[in-house]
Each structure stands twice: as structure tokens, then as C-alpha cells.
Design an enzyme around this catalytic site. Structure first.
Site, mmCIF file in Angstrom:
data_model
loop_
_atom_site.group_PDB
_atom_site.id
_atom_site.type_symbol
_atom_site.label_atom_id
_atom_site.label_comp_id
_atom_site.label_asym_id
_atom_site.label_seq_id
_atom_site.Cartn_x
_atom_site.Cartn_y
_atom_site.Cartn_z
ATOM 1 N N GLU A 36 0.828 -1.212 0.000
ATOM 2 C CA GLU A 36 0.000 0.000 0.000
ATOM 3 C C GLU A 36 0.862 1.263 0.000
ATOM 4 O O GLU A 36 0.454 2.307 -0.494
ATOM 5 C CB GLU A 36 -0.903 0.028 1.245
ATOM 6 C CG GLU A 36 -1.929 -1.096 1.316
ATOM 7 C CD GLU A 36 -2.543 -1.230 2.719
ATOM 8 O OE1 GLU A 36 -3.647 -1.777 2.803
ATOM 9 O OE2 GLU A 36 -1.925 -0.811 3.721
ATOM 10 N N THR A 114 -6.172 0.115 3.006
ATOM 11 C CA THR A 114 -7.312 -0.545 2.372
ATOM 12 C C THR A 114 -8.315 -0.934 3.439
ATOM 13 O O THR A 114 -8.000 -0.954 4.634
ATOM 14 C CB THR A 114 -6.848 -1.789 1.601
ATOM 15 O OG1 THR A 114 -6.157 -2.649 2.514
ATOM 16 C CG2 THR A 114 -5.927 -1.423 0.451
ATOM 17 N N LYS A 197 -14.585 -1.426 7.028
ATOM 18 C CA LYS A 197 -14.050 -2.324 8.061
ATOM 19 C C LYS A 197 -12.554 -2.477 7.813
ATOM 20 O O LYS A 197 -12.138 -2.866 6.713
ATOM 21 C CB LYS A 197 -14.764 -3.678 7.936
ATOM 22 C CG LYS A 197 -14.176 -4.816 8.748
ATOM 23 C CD LYS A 197 -15.022 -6.081 8.534
ATOM 24 C CE LYS A 197 -14.452 -7.261 9.295
ATOM 25 N NZ LYS A 197 -13.234 -7.808 8.687
ATOM 26 N N ASP A 198 -11.748 -2.171 8.844
ATOM 27 C CA ASP A 198 -10.303 -2.334 8.679
ATOM 28 C C ASP A 198 -9.691 -2.937 9.941
ATOM 29 O O ASP A 198 -10.425 -3.429 10.816
ATOM 30 C CB ASP A 198 -9.624 -0.989 8.318
ATOM 31 C CG ASP A 198 -9.329 -0.145 9.552
ATOM 32 O OD1 ASP A 198 -9.987 -0.365 10.597
ATOM 33 O OD2 ASP A 198 -8.442 0.726 9.483
ATOM 34 N N MET A 199 -8.357 -2.890 10.044
ATOM 35 C CA MET A 199 -7.690 -3.526 11.177
ATOM 36 C C MET A 199 -6.764 -2.574 11.951
ATOM 37 O O MET A 199 -6.016 -3.037 12.810
ATOM 38 C CB MET A 199 -6.891 -4.755 10.689
ATOM 39 C CG MET A 199 -7.776 -5.826 10.071
ATOM 40 S SD MET A 199 -6.853 -7.202 9.344
ATOM 41 C CE MET A 199 -6.050 -7.891 10.775
ATOM 42 N N GLU A 200 -6.825 -1.270 11.638
ATOM 43 C CA GLU A 200 -5.929 -0.334 12.336
ATOM 44 C C GLU A 200 -6.570 0.984 12.771
ATOM 45 O O GLU A 200 -6.143 1.583 13.779
ATOM 46 C CB GLU A 200 -4.700 0.029 11.449
ATOM 47 C CG GLU A 200 -3.760 -1.112 11.138
ATOM 48 C CD GLU A 200 -4.176 -1.914 9.914
ATOM 49 O OE1 GLU A 200 -5.035 -1.422 9.140
ATOM 50 O OE2 GLU A 200 -3.682 -3.046 9.745
ATOM 51 N N ASP A 223 -12.464 -4.974 -0.884
ATOM 52 C CA ASP A 223 -13.380 -6.129 -0.882
ATOM 53 C C ASP A 223 -14.731 -5.698 -0.314
ATOM 54 O O ASP A 223 -14.810 -4.780 0.491
ATOM 55 C CB ASP A 223 -12.797 -7.279 -0.046
ATOM 56 C CG ASP A 223 -12.353 -6.813 1.331
ATOM 57 O OD1 ASP A 223 -11.227 -6.304 1.456
ATOM 58 O OD2 ASP A 223 -13.162 -6.906 2.273
HETATM 59 N N1 FMC Z 1 -11.495 -6.420 6.894
HETATM 60 C C1 FMC Z 1 -10.512 -5.965 7.693
HETATM 61 N N2 FMC Z 1 -9.399 -5.358 7.222
HETATM 62 C C2 FMC Z 1 -9.280 -5.152 5.903
HETATM 63 C C3 FMC Z 1 -10.296 -5.594 5.037
HETATM 64 C C4 FMC Z 1 -11.443 -6.244 5.571
HETATM 65 N N3 FMC Z 1 -12.426 -6.700 4.805
HETATM 66 N N4 FMC Z 1 -9.885 -5.279 3.786
HETATM 67 N N5 FMC Z 1 -8.674 -4.661 3.860
HETATM 68 C C5 FMC Z 1 -8.282 -4.564 5.125
HETATM 69 C C6 FMC Z 1 -6.974 -3.939 5.580
HETATM 70 C C7 FMC Z 1 -6.598 -4.072 7.048
HETATM 71 O O1 FMC Z 1 -6.643 -2.797 7.671
HETATM 72 C C8 FMC Z 1 -5.183 -4.668 7.026
HETATM 73 O O2 FMC Z 1 -4.192 -3.678 7.121
HETATM 74 C C9 FMC Z 1 -5.103 -5.359 5.683
HETATM 75 O O3 FMC Z 1 -5.957 -4.627 4.835
HETATM 76 C C10 FMC Z 1 -5.573 -6.798 5.708
HETATM 77 O O4 FMC Z 1 -4.819 -7.624 6.491
#
Ligand code: FMC
Length: 265
Positions: A36, A114, A197-200, A223
Site C-alpha cells: 500500500e 485498504t 471495516k479495517d484492522m488499524e 473487498d
Molecule cells: N477487513 C478488515 N481489514 C481489511 C479488510 C477487511 N475486509 N480489507 N482490507 C483490510 C486492511 C486491514 O486494515 C489490514 O491492514 C489489511 O488490509 C488486511 O490484512
């Protein structure tokens, strides 16, 4: 409250309005994955910092350089020392952001990355959103007030002029430490009224608030969470194209920010 107790608050407010009125100088862009970050590192011709700000031995990475009137820093968790994959998720994000703010005292943090998007909320693959609010969806603590602490809802720094200039979509971002979505997570994400929805994100917001640095969130949709494709497959398939869209938007945001103060964003 005794009168002298009020004094620091007044000074704090004066300092905040001061920072909001001088041109932004140092920007930190936190990006979890190397893929990214690469287009932005190349675009701004940033150099990797070999005399690291960070403690010896950690895999955290900083790229930096000067672009127009801005000191631009891209920081990343880097590769997990044992497994060699990008250190995605809230734990490493918090640590890297903490160490970076401590060392650089930036004027602004941008969490770029992302995210999954919900088509019922108007998200499509390749869209780049600005998050209005962020919250967690995997910190369920069903005890009064602890429940709210767990959700950790926070406002992003308000940037109405960037939204107008870049014609960005706006939505709420929900953060958890899993790429997939359990039924419990789904219920919390719906309760958070999230489009993304993300992870950070919510972890970055927590640390930024703690250390009083404004933070904004630019998230590109890789996605569709409420679609019919398996998330991991769709994510990997779209990662490179969507990263290009993210790069374009971050670059436009940086151009807009240059020469302005926080109150003009
Ligand atoms: N759910 C959670 N995280 C992500 C996602 C999803 N459907 N799509 N892309 C992401 C992001 C997260 O923030 C992570 O940095 C990475 O992409 C996926 O491991």
C-alpha cells in the site's frame, strides 16, 4: 475548581488554536502494508531512514522526505520478525504511531490503507473514503460504561474542504483484529453503523487522541464485506489496483494540505 486550576486549560486552548493557525509542516502517514505504501514512497521520492528514530531491533520502518513545504513521513510496522509478513492490526499500529508521535511531534496524521466496504452503505471496489468516525467492533465488554470504552467511538479530525476538493465519499470506519467477520463482529459493525471495516483505524485514533494530534483516515475499498466473494481472495485480487487509487487520493490530499493550516482543511 480553584481558579488557578483553570489556567493550564486556557493555555492549552490557546496552544491548540495557535497550531490550527500556522501552516502544517510535518505529516505522518501511517500505512500498514508495504504494497500500500510503495506507490507513495516512489511518488514523493522518500528515502528509508537508516538512522532509525525507533528502538534498536524493531522492524518498524520510516520513509521520509520534503515535498513542497511539507516534511512527509510514511511509517509502517514493517515485517513481523518471525514470520516475515506485514505487521497488520491494532497492536503494532498503536506502538508505531506512539513512537512516531513521540519522536516527530507531527501536525497531522493520515492513516491511509485498504478496507472492506459494505455495499448496503454505498461502497464499491476502488472507492476511496474519508472516515468521519472510527470505532472498534471486537472489544465487547458487557458492563456499563466499559461497553462504551470497548467500542471506543472517536471522531476523525474534520476536513470539510478536503472532502469538497477531492469529492470523497464519507462513512464510518469499524476496526478489529481480524480480516474475516464473525457473527459477533457483524452485529457490532452494524451497531457502529459502519461503511468500512479495517484492522488499524480505531487504534490510530486512540493514540492520536491520547497525544493530541489530529488524525484523518483515507481508506480504499479492496473487498465487499456483504458481497458473495470470499474476503481474503477478493482482497488479494484487488490489492494492487486499489492501492493505485489510494495513492492518487493521498497525493491529491497532500497537494491540498500544502501551505494550509489545520483550520483550512
Ligand atoms: N477487513 C478488515 N481489514 C481489511 C479488510 C477487511 N475486509 N480489507 N482490507 C483490510 C486492511 C486491514 O486494515 C489490514 O491492514 C489489511 O488490509 C488486511 O490484512
Amino acid at each position: 475548581m480553584a481558579p488557578h486550576d483553570d489556567q493550564p486549560e486556557v493555555e492549552d486552548e490557546a496552544m491548540v488554536s495557535d497550531t490550527h493557525k500556522r501552516p502544517i509542516s510535518t505529516i505522518v502517514i501511517f500505512i500498514a502494508m508495504h504494497t500500500e505504501a510503495l506507490p507513495l514512497v516512489n511518488r514523493f521520492q522518500l528515502k528509508e531512514d537508516h538512522d532509525s528514530l525507533f528502538p534498536e531491533g524493531v522492524p518498524w520502518v520510516r520513509y521520509h522526505g520534503i515535498y513542497k513545504d511539507l516534511h512527509i513521513n510514511i511509517v509502517q510496522p514493517g515485517k513481523d520478525s518471525a514470520l516475515g509478513v506485514d505487521g497488520v492490526g491494532t497492536v503494532s499500529a498503536s506502538l508505531v504511531i506512539y513512537a512516531t508521535i513521540h519522536a516527530l511531534k507531527p501536525d497531522l496524521i493520515i492513516n491511509a490503507g485498504t478496507a472492506g466496504g459494505f455495499k448496503v452503505k454505498g461502497a464499491a471496489i476502488g472507492d476511496v473514503f474519508l472516515a468521519s468516525e472510527v470505532a472498534f467492533h471486537d472489544r465487547r465488554i458487557p458492563i456499563p460504561v466499559f461497553d462504551l470504552y470497548g467500542v471506543g467511538l472517536r471522531q476523525a479530525f474534520s476536513t470539510p474542504n478536503i472532502v469538497k476538493e477531492l469529492n470523497l465519499k464519507i462513512g464510518r470506519l469499524s476496526t478489529g483484529d481480524s480480516l474475516d467477520m464473525s457473527p459477533h463482529d457483524e452485529a457490532s459493525i452494524i451497531a457502529n453503523d459502519a461503511t468500512l471495516k479495517d484492522m488499524e483505524g480505531a487504534a490510530v485514533a486512540y493514540v492520536a487522541e491520547l497525544l493530541k494530534v489530529p488524525a484523518m483516515f483515507l481508506k480504499a475499498v479492496t473487498d465487499i464485506v456483504d458481497g458473495d466473494k470470499p474476503t481474503a481472495e477478493e482482497f488479494l485480487q484487488n490489492l494492487s489496483d486499489v492501492t493505485a487509487a489510494l495513492d492518487e487520493t493521498v497525493a491529491k490530499a497532500i497537494d491540498f494540505i500544502n501551505g494550509k493550516c489545520l483550520s483550512e482543511l
